[in-house]
Design an enzyme around this catalytic site. Structure first.
Site, PDB file in Angstrom:
ATOM      1  N   ASP A 218       7.106  29.605 -66.021  1.00  0.00           N
ATOM      2  CA  ASP A 218       6.535  29.636 -67.292  1.00  0.00           C
ATOM      3  C   ASP A 218       7.271  28.703 -68.245  1.00  0.00           C
ATOM      4  O   ASP A 218       8.572  28.460 -68.401  1.00  0.00           O
ATOM      5  CB  ASP A 218       7.199  31.181 -67.894  1.00  0.00           C
ATOM      6  CG  ASP A 218       6.616  31.486 -69.239  1.00  0.00           C
ATOM      7  OD1 ASP A 218       5.298  31.696 -69.525  1.00  0.00           O
ATOM      8  OD2 ASP A 218       7.295  31.454 -70.332  1.00  0.00           O
ATOM      9  N   GLU A 274       4.007  25.786 -65.541  1.00  0.00           N
ATOM     10  CA  GLU A 274       3.348  25.752 -66.962  1.00  0.00           C
ATOM     11  C   GLU A 274       3.797  24.308 -67.675  1.00  0.00           C
ATOM     12  O   GLU A 274       4.797  24.768 -68.541  1.00  0.00           O
ATOM     13  CB  GLU A 274       3.238  27.187 -67.616  1.00  0.00           C
ATOM     14  CG  GLU A 274       2.572  26.814 -68.780  1.00  0.00           C
ATOM     15  CD  GLU A 274       2.709  28.091 -69.908  1.00  0.00           C
ATOM     16  OE1 GLU A 274       1.706  28.379 -70.601  1.00  0.00           O
ATOM     17  OE2 GLU A 274       4.001  28.421 -70.034  1.00  0.00           O
TER      18      GLU A 274
END
Ligand code: GLC
Length: 544
Positions: A218, A274
């Site tokens: 993330d 990400e």
């Protein structure tokens, strides 16, 4: 491809590509995927999806042919950001089940040949994490420097949620500001502190030891920060959060150490970051010298306008930058953070079928978001009824499994269903061979059977040079000299395939794109009419 017919040259037989290069990855947003009927203990149905629900519906993913699944976070969390606010990185939230359920899920997935990727959230923790609880107590406790504390905000950064709010919040207990790049309940970890890095690497080891195949990481480009660098004032005034501006050198050495942890395990453990930088050049640097991320998401492609020109430009730029670093591309059109692509692209299913063709025939790893195989739109939810701090409820609508009013959920789910669920549900669509779900399945299966589609070369039709078969992301045609017609995107994969995506209303002749092409799969509903690619449709054709 060898160009001589004699004995093969001496040397090592090349190893098969790692799974993360050939896989089609299916993203599961666990809250909205499926609620299990067989939860252990006395857990009553609550309308929130869970691990048992995923296990019970793994056959859908196997039916589709996906090779890996990515689970959005299932760790212990107060759910201020629906799991992206983690309070224990090494356990499963009771809402989803327990560690035993996860072990069962991994075993069941592996039995079907499906790899499991967890969502690791390295940039921040929940403010309820014991680390933050200790850190906020005073300025001298053992975890005092585990988060980013300042007497006054050192920069002008905006948080992501809600948009336009400052990223610095005063904590009354400690009497200092802490950085939170997302919600107020998510405090950014201080990766400059080696103890933080060591603790976070241990959380990776915990899951690797349990047999997890990889991690989606993330906002991983944010584990290094330059607190002295202000964001552009115009961007701050427009309420743009700091996230897409965060691109600093120190992150790369941290990614190399993360990579070493993964490489220290047997098998091919993989990372997909990400990296929310909307610039392919910057994004490509997070692959390092093949020693940082294995894969990175490519948001400039996700945000392309659904036109041949826009797709062509983004694909060309992506391939050029990744070729420079020897990086393997990824392609995604939807995820749990953005309106679904059918919603964004004007709702026309014919376009969703064309983009499915692109997604599954480009060179690189495709990521599908649960429900896109049904052609789902976003749920219609009034502004005041939204419960997500980022107002992303619409794309997180539950998966409709059946045509019945509750669509196969044991009780009414936590969010409303998307429109058209009476026919856009798994049961109805898997029974209808003309459905978009079958198109996805056929494309995924075709790809699985074809080394040229998985790892073969790519070139635009009409370009002068062709990439080398088997050479990964060779892109001889990225010079912009290819076939140009405002309405059509056409490319070759290896010597075998030609993909023609006709975004216009007029038919085009297949022969325009190469000799002896025979259409193998078409996105349109009409039966193939001779050698014609009808308007608003695409084909993948084989060279005979
Ligand atoms: C990522 C996630 C998003 C989350 C944010 C903060 O962008 O995809 O859902 O809100 O990070 O963790």
């Amino acid at each position: 491809m060898t160009d001589h017919c004699g004995a093969l040259p001496e040397g090592p037989v090349s190893a098969p590509p790692p799974w993360w290069k050939t896989a089609v990855v299916y993203q599961i947003y666990p809250r909205s995927f499926a609620e299990g009927s067989a939860r252990t203990g006395d857990h009553a149905a609550d309308g929130v999806g869970d691990l048992r629900g995923i296990i019970e519906h793994l056959d859908h993913i196997a039916w589709l042919g996906a090779d890996a699944l990515w689970l959005s976070p299932i760790f212990t969390s107060p759910m201020a950001d629906f799991g992206y606010d983690v309070s224990n990185f090494c356990d499963v939230d009771p809402l989803f089940g327990d560690l035993g359920d996860l072990d069962d899920l991994v075993a069941e997935a592996h039995r079907r040949g499906i790899q499991v990727i967890l969502d690791w959230v390295p940039n921040h923790t929940s403010i309820e994490h014991p680390w933050f609880q200790e850190s906020r107590r005073d300025r001298t406790n053992p975890k005092a420097a585990w988060y980013i504390w300042r007497d006054t905000p050192p920069n002008n950064w905006n948080a992501a949620f809600p948009r336009g709010d400052t990223a610095w919040l005063l904590d009354d207990t400690r009497g200092q500001y802490y950085l939170r790049s997302f919600c107020k309940e998510q405090a950014d970890l201080n990766w400059d502190n080696p103890d933080v890095e060591a603790a976070m690497l241990d959380t990776l080891r915990f899951w690797l030891d349990r047999g997890i195949d990889g991690f989606r990481m993330d906002v991983v480009h944010m584990i290094g920060k330059d607190l002295t660098a202000d964001d552009p004032p115009e961007a701050v005034a427009k309420q743009i959060p700091h996230v897409p501006f965060n691109d600093v050198e120190v992150t790369h050495e941290r990614l190399r150490r993360i990579r070493s942890v993964l490489d220290g395990y047997p098998g091919e453990r993989a990372s997909v970051g990400e990296v929310y930088l909307l610039d392919e050049d910057a994004m490509s640097r997070y692959y390092g010298d093949n020693d940082e991320l294995h894969l990175s998401f490519n948001f400039s492609f996700l945000w392309a306008e659904p036109t041949p020109a826009s797709f062509r430009e983004r694909i060309t730029t992506t391939l050029a930058h990744l070729e420079r670093v020897g990086g393997w591309p990824t392609w995604a059109l939807s995820n749990h953070d953005v309106p679904r692509h059918r919603q964004r692209h004007g709702r026309d299913e014919r376009l969703a079928r064309i983009t499915a063709l692109l997604l599954l025939t480009l060179p690189g790893t495709p990521f599908l978001y649960q429900g896109e195989e049904l052609g789902l739109l976003d749920a219609e939810i009034a502004d005041e009824a939204m419960i997500d701090p980022g107002r992303r409820d619409g794309c997180r609508a539950p998966i409709p499994w059946t045509a019945e009013p509750n669509h196969g959920w044991p009780t009414s789910p936590w969010l409303p269903f998307a429109p058209e669920a009476e026919h856009r549900n798994v049961a109805t669509m898997t029974n209808d061979t003309t459905s978009i779900a079958h198109l996805y399945r056929e494309l995924v299966h075709l790809r699985a059977r074809s080394p040229s589609l998985q790892t073969g070369s790519f070139s635009w039709v009409g370009s002068t040079s062709r990439g080398v078969e088997g050479g990964g992301v060779e892109d001889g045609g990225s010079d912009g000299e290819g076939f140009s017609d405002g309405e059509v995107l056409a490319y070759h994969r290896g010597d075998e395939w030609t993909v023609v995506a006709n975004f216009g209303s007029a038919s085009v002749e297949l022969d325009t794109f190469g000799l002896n092409l025979r259409s193998v799969l078409a996105t349109g509903l009409q039966p193939l009419q001779g050698r014609i690619v009808p308007g608003f449709s695409g084909v993948i054709a084989r060279r005979d």
